[in-house]
Every structure is written in structure tokens, then in C-alpha cells.
Scaffold this motif. Sequence first.
Motif, PDB file in Angstrom:
ATOM      1  N   PRO A 149       0.878  -1.094   0.132  1.00 30.93           N
ATOM      2  CA  PRO A 149       0.106  -0.135  -0.007  1.00 30.93           C
ATOM      3  C   PRO A 149       1.040   1.251  -0.024  1.00 30.93           C
ATOM      4  O   PRO A 149       2.164   1.235   0.304  1.00 30.93           O
ATOM      5  CB  PRO A 149      -0.804  -0.082   1.251  1.00 30.93           C
ATOM      6  N   ALA A 150       0.157   2.365  -0.371  1.00 30.65           N
ATOM      7  CA  ALA A 150       0.949   3.694  -0.445  1.00 30.65           C
ATOM      8  C   ALA A 150       1.376   3.888   1.060  1.00 30.65           C
ATOM      9  O   ALA A 150       2.621   4.733   0.877  1.00 30.65           O
ATOM     10  CB  ALA A 150       0.146   4.737  -0.996  1.00 30.65           C
ATOM     11  N   SER A 151       0.821   3.625   1.799  1.00 32.74           N
ATOM     12  CA  SER A 151       1.170   4.079   3.323  1.00 32.74           C
ATOM     13  C   SER A 151       2.561   3.635   3.622  1.00 32.74           C
ATOM     14  O   SER A 151       3.128   4.081   4.651  1.00 32.74           O
ATOM     15  CB  SER A 151       0.099   3.657   4.405  1.00 32.74           C
ATOM     16  N   ALA A 152       3.113   2.675   2.875  1.00 35.81           N
ATOM     17  CA  ALA A 152       4.406   2.080   3.132  1.00 35.81           C
ATOM     18  C   ALA A 152       5.402   2.935   3.186  1.00 35.81           C
ATOM     19  O   ALA A 152       6.468   2.541   3.615  1.00 35.81           O
ATOM     20  CB  ALA A 152       4.557   0.624   2.677  1.00 35.81           C
ATOM     21  N   VAL A 153       5.156   3.877   2.301  1.00 29.54           N
ATOM     22  CA  VAL A 153       6.246   4.948   2.258  1.00 29.54           C
ATOM     23  C   VAL A 153       6.543   6.013   3.418  1.00 29.54           C
ATOM     24  O   VAL A 153       7.558   6.651   3.503  1.00 29.54           O
ATOM     25  CB  VAL A 153       5.940   5.885   0.827  1.00 29.54           C
ATOM     26  N   LEU A 154       5.420   6.155   4.404  1.00 31.05           N
ATOM     27  CA  LEU A 154       5.289   7.243   5.139  1.00 31.05           C
ATOM     28  C   LEU A 154       6.564   7.049   6.078  1.00 31.05           C
ATOM     29  O   LEU A 154       7.185   8.223   6.262  1.00 31.05           O
ATOM     30  CB  LEU A 154       4.160   6.817   6.160  1.00 31.05           C
ATOM     31  N   PRO A 155       7.594   6.113   6.655  1.00 29.39           N
ATOM     32  CA  PRO A 155       8.672   6.045   7.538  1.00 29.39           C
ATOM     33  C   PRO A 155       9.909   6.645   6.613  1.00 29.39           C
ATOM     34  O   PRO A 155      10.774   7.055   7.108  1.00 29.39           O
ATOM     35  CB  PRO A 155       8.685   4.663   7.841  1.00 29.39           C
ATOM     36  N   TYR A 156       9.859   6.567   5.361  1.00 31.69           N
ATOM     37  CA  TYR A 156      11.117   7.090   4.450  1.00 31.69           C
ATOM     38  C   TYR A 156      10.640   8.258   3.680  1.00 31.69           C
ATOM     39  O   TYR A 156      11.708   8.772   3.216  1.00 31.69           O
ATOM     40  CB  TYR A 156      11.234   6.021   3.634  1.00 31.69           C
ATOM     41  N   LEU A 157       9.410   8.650   3.712  1.00 31.15           N
ATOM     42  CA  LEU A 157       9.128   9.686   2.620  1.00 31.15           C
ATOM     43  C   LEU A 157       9.864  11.062   2.799  1.00 31.15           C
ATOM     44  O   LEU A 157      10.187  11.642   1.702  1.00 31.15           O
ATOM     45  CB  LEU A 157       7.643  10.197   2.675  1.00 31.15           C
ATOM     46  N   GLU A 158      10.169  11.360   3.815  1.00 31.69           N
ATOM     47  CA  GLU A 158      10.880  12.922   4.134  1.00 31.69           C
ATOM     48  C   GLU A 158      12.578  12.573   4.197  1.00 31.69           C
ATOM     49  O   GLU A 158      13.062  13.395   4.389  1.00 31.69           O
ATOM     50  CB  GLU A 158      10.411  13.478   5.427  1.00 31.69           C
ATOM     51  N   ARG A 159      13.007  11.472   3.845  1.00 29.37           N
ATOM     52  CA  ARG A 159      14.261  10.900   4.001  1.00 29.37           C
ATOM     53  C   ARG A 159      14.924  10.490   2.457  1.00 29.37           C
ATOM     54  O   ARG A 159      16.005  10.236   2.568  1.00 29.37           O
ATOM     55  CB  ARG A 159      14.691  10.068   4.824  1.00 29.37           C
ATOM     56  N   VAL A 160      14.019  10.488   1.552  1.00 33.33           N
ATOM     57  CA  VAL A 160      14.376  10.020   0.146  1.00 33.33           C
ATOM     58  C   VAL A 160      14.197  11.112  -0.911  1.00 33.33           C
ATOM     59  O   VAL A 160      13.390  11.975  -0.708  1.00 33.33           O
ATOM     60  CB  VAL A 160      13.707   8.733  -0.128  1.00 33.33           C
ATOM     61  N   GLU A 161      14.822  10.840  -1.895  1.00 27.46           N
ATOM     62  CA  GLU A 161      14.862  11.657  -3.119  1.00 27.46           C
ATOM     63  C   GLU A 161      13.759  11.167  -3.934  1.00 27.46           C
ATOM     64  O   GLU A 161      13.668  12.003  -5.102  1.00 27.46           O
ATOM     65  CB  GLU A 161      16.259  12.100  -3.788  1.00 27.46           C
ATOM     66  N   LEU A 162      13.472  10.025  -3.965  1.00 24.02           N
ATOM     67  CA  LEU A 162      12.679   9.118  -5.121  1.00 24.02           C
ATOM     68  C   LEU A 162      11.761   8.249  -4.429  1.00 24.02           C
ATOM     69  O   LEU A 162      12.530   7.452  -3.660  1.00 24.02           O
ATOM     70  CB  LEU A 162      13.548   8.722  -6.325  1.00 24.02           C
ATOM     71  N   ILE A 163      10.648   8.078  -5.049  1.00 26.14           N
ATOM     72  CA  ILE A 163       9.819   6.908  -4.528  1.00 26.14           C
ATOM     73  C   ILE A 163       9.357   6.144  -6.035  1.00 26.14           C
ATOM     74  O   ILE A 163       9.142   6.836  -6.887  1.00 26.14           O
ATOM     75  CB  ILE A 163       8.659   7.225  -3.702  1.00 26.14           C
ATOM     76  N   LEU A 164       9.638   4.869  -5.959  1.00 26.39           N
ATOM     77  CA  LEU A 164       9.107   4.128  -7.207  1.00 26.39           C
ATOM     78  C   LEU A 164       8.170   3.241  -6.873  1.00 26.39           C
ATOM     79  O   LEU A 164       8.067   2.350  -5.954  1.00 26.39           O
ATOM     80  CB  LEU A 164      10.588   3.072  -7.708  1.00 26.39           C
ATOM     81  N   VAL A 165       7.254   3.403  -7.575  1.00 28.33           N
ATOM     82  CA  VAL A 165       5.992   2.452  -7.648  1.00 28.33           C
ATOM     83  C   VAL A 165       6.107   1.506  -8.826  1.00 28.33           C
ATOM     84  O   VAL A 165       6.222   1.869 -10.309  1.00 28.33           O
ATOM     85  CB  VAL A 165       4.488   3.102  -7.884  1.00 28.33           C
ATOM     86  N   MET A 166       6.156   0.046  -8.638  1.00 25.29           N
ATOM     87  CA  MET A 166       6.112  -0.707  -9.487  1.00 25.29           C
ATOM     88  C   MET A 166       4.648  -1.164 -10.287  1.00 25.29           C
ATOM     89  O   MET A 166       3.727  -1.401  -9.491  1.00 25.29           O
ATOM     90  CB  MET A 166       6.699  -2.237  -8.787  1.00 25.29           C
ATOM     91  N   THR A 167       4.406  -1.038 -11.360  1.00 27.75           N
ATOM     92  CA  THR A 167       3.236  -1.246 -12.124  1.00 27.75           C
ATOM     93  C   THR A 167       3.090  -2.704 -12.692  1.00 27.75           C
ATOM     94  O   THR A 167       2.426  -2.971 -13.475  1.00 27.75           O
ATOM     95  CB  THR A 167       3.008  -0.115 -12.982  1.00 27.75           C
ATOM     96  N   VAL A 168       4.250  -3.574 -12.621  1.00 25.54           N
ATOM     97  CA  VAL A 168       4.296  -5.014 -12.633  1.00 25.54           C
ATOM     98  C   VAL A 168       4.860  -5.598 -11.695  1.00 25.54           C
ATOM     99  O   VAL A 168       5.502  -5.012 -10.818  1.00 25.54           O
ATOM    100  CB  VAL A 168       5.010  -5.305 -13.845  1.00 25.54           C
TER     101      VAL A 168
END
Length: 214
Positions: free
Chosen positions: A119-138
Motif C-alpha cells: 500500500p501507499a502508506s508503506a512510504v511514510l517512514p521514508y518519505l521525508e528522507r528520500v529523493e525518489l519513490i518508485l511504484v512498480m506497475t508490474v
Amino acid sequence: MIKISPSILSADFANLERDIRKISTADYVHVDVMDGVFVPNISIGLPVVKAIRPVTQQPLDVHLMIVEPGRYAGRFCDAGADIVTMHVEADTEENLLAAIEVIHAKGKRAGVVLKPATPASAVLPYLERVELILVMTVEPGFGGQSFMAGQLDKIRAIRALIEERNPACELEVDGGIGPDTCRACVDAGANVLVAGSAVYGAEDIPARIQLLRG
């Protein structure tokens, strides 16, 4: 501006330098690293990243599909990676946060990746510490799969979180990206598109990159 990150998983590995030069109009070079454990395939590793580093001035966008990626994150930075992305499913939150710090200490950009079922909520612990988030669509592990349109809602949700908490963070999408799916991803909030077969299978690669960029 929309950035394009062609995946060299679709390149001719016997002519990798030639095929990397073919994508010189792209923004990043996407390098898929697989260990045969986290995903059911084995691809390239540290020696290849080190070998291709002198071939291009483009940033190497290295996607680690490996268990416990923090063990190797620093070494991939040393080998020439400019961006290192790690799956949130591949290790504990504590270890991934530590790996992000290692990547930053090397002067490189860090990112996290979500599988389709995550789920999208899994990014929350990292969101403010990363420069990129990658969503896999396969499902990660193999090239040439069909785009999962159901992931567009997740892309929208993560874009909203980025705008709220870390507007400088890039949102990348990987899997089944081509002329027929790129616009939906951009409209949902993505600004970096990974494309493998859609780029390397084109007769005119620069034209295809420009088409995907829009």
C-alpha cells in the motif's frame, strides 16, 4: 519536466556500451539488480555497474531487487550509482533507514520501491528522507510485462503525500510503460518513467524517448 529512465534490462548485453549510447537523450539509465531470492530472476550486479559508469555521463538509476539491500547500498554507490532504490519489502524499517543514511553519506540519492501489493502508506517512514519513490506497475523480476492500471490510484496517493511532506521528491513508475500507458502515469502524478522494451524495441529510440516524455 517528465524524465525518462530506460531500463538496460532490455538492452543487448553483448553490446551494452553501444546500447547505453543509444539512449543518450534520456535523463537516467535504469539498472535492474536482481538476486534470484527477492525476485525469481538474476540479472546484473556490482561489476557491470562499475563497467558501465565510464560509458555515460547520465545518472545511473540503480534499482535493487535484492534481500537486505543495505548490505550492498554503499558498494553500489562506490561502483558508480547516482540513485539507489530499495524495496520496502526487502528488509526492516530500521535497516532501510540506516541504508538511506549510508547512501546519503556517499553523496548519492536514495529511494524506496513498492511492489504492486504494497500500500501507499508503506512510504511514510521514508518519505521525508528520500529523493525518489518508485511504484512498480508490474511484479518485479522480469521485463516485458503488462501494465497494472490498478496501480494508478497508488501513484495518485503517493503524489499527494509527496506534495504535502517532501515536494522535491521524485515519483517514478516502472513496469509496462509505453506510448499507451505513459500519459496515465503522468496524469496520476509520476514525473519519472522507466521503460525497457518500449524504448529498446523502437526503430527510432530518440523519437520514442521524446514521445514518452510528452
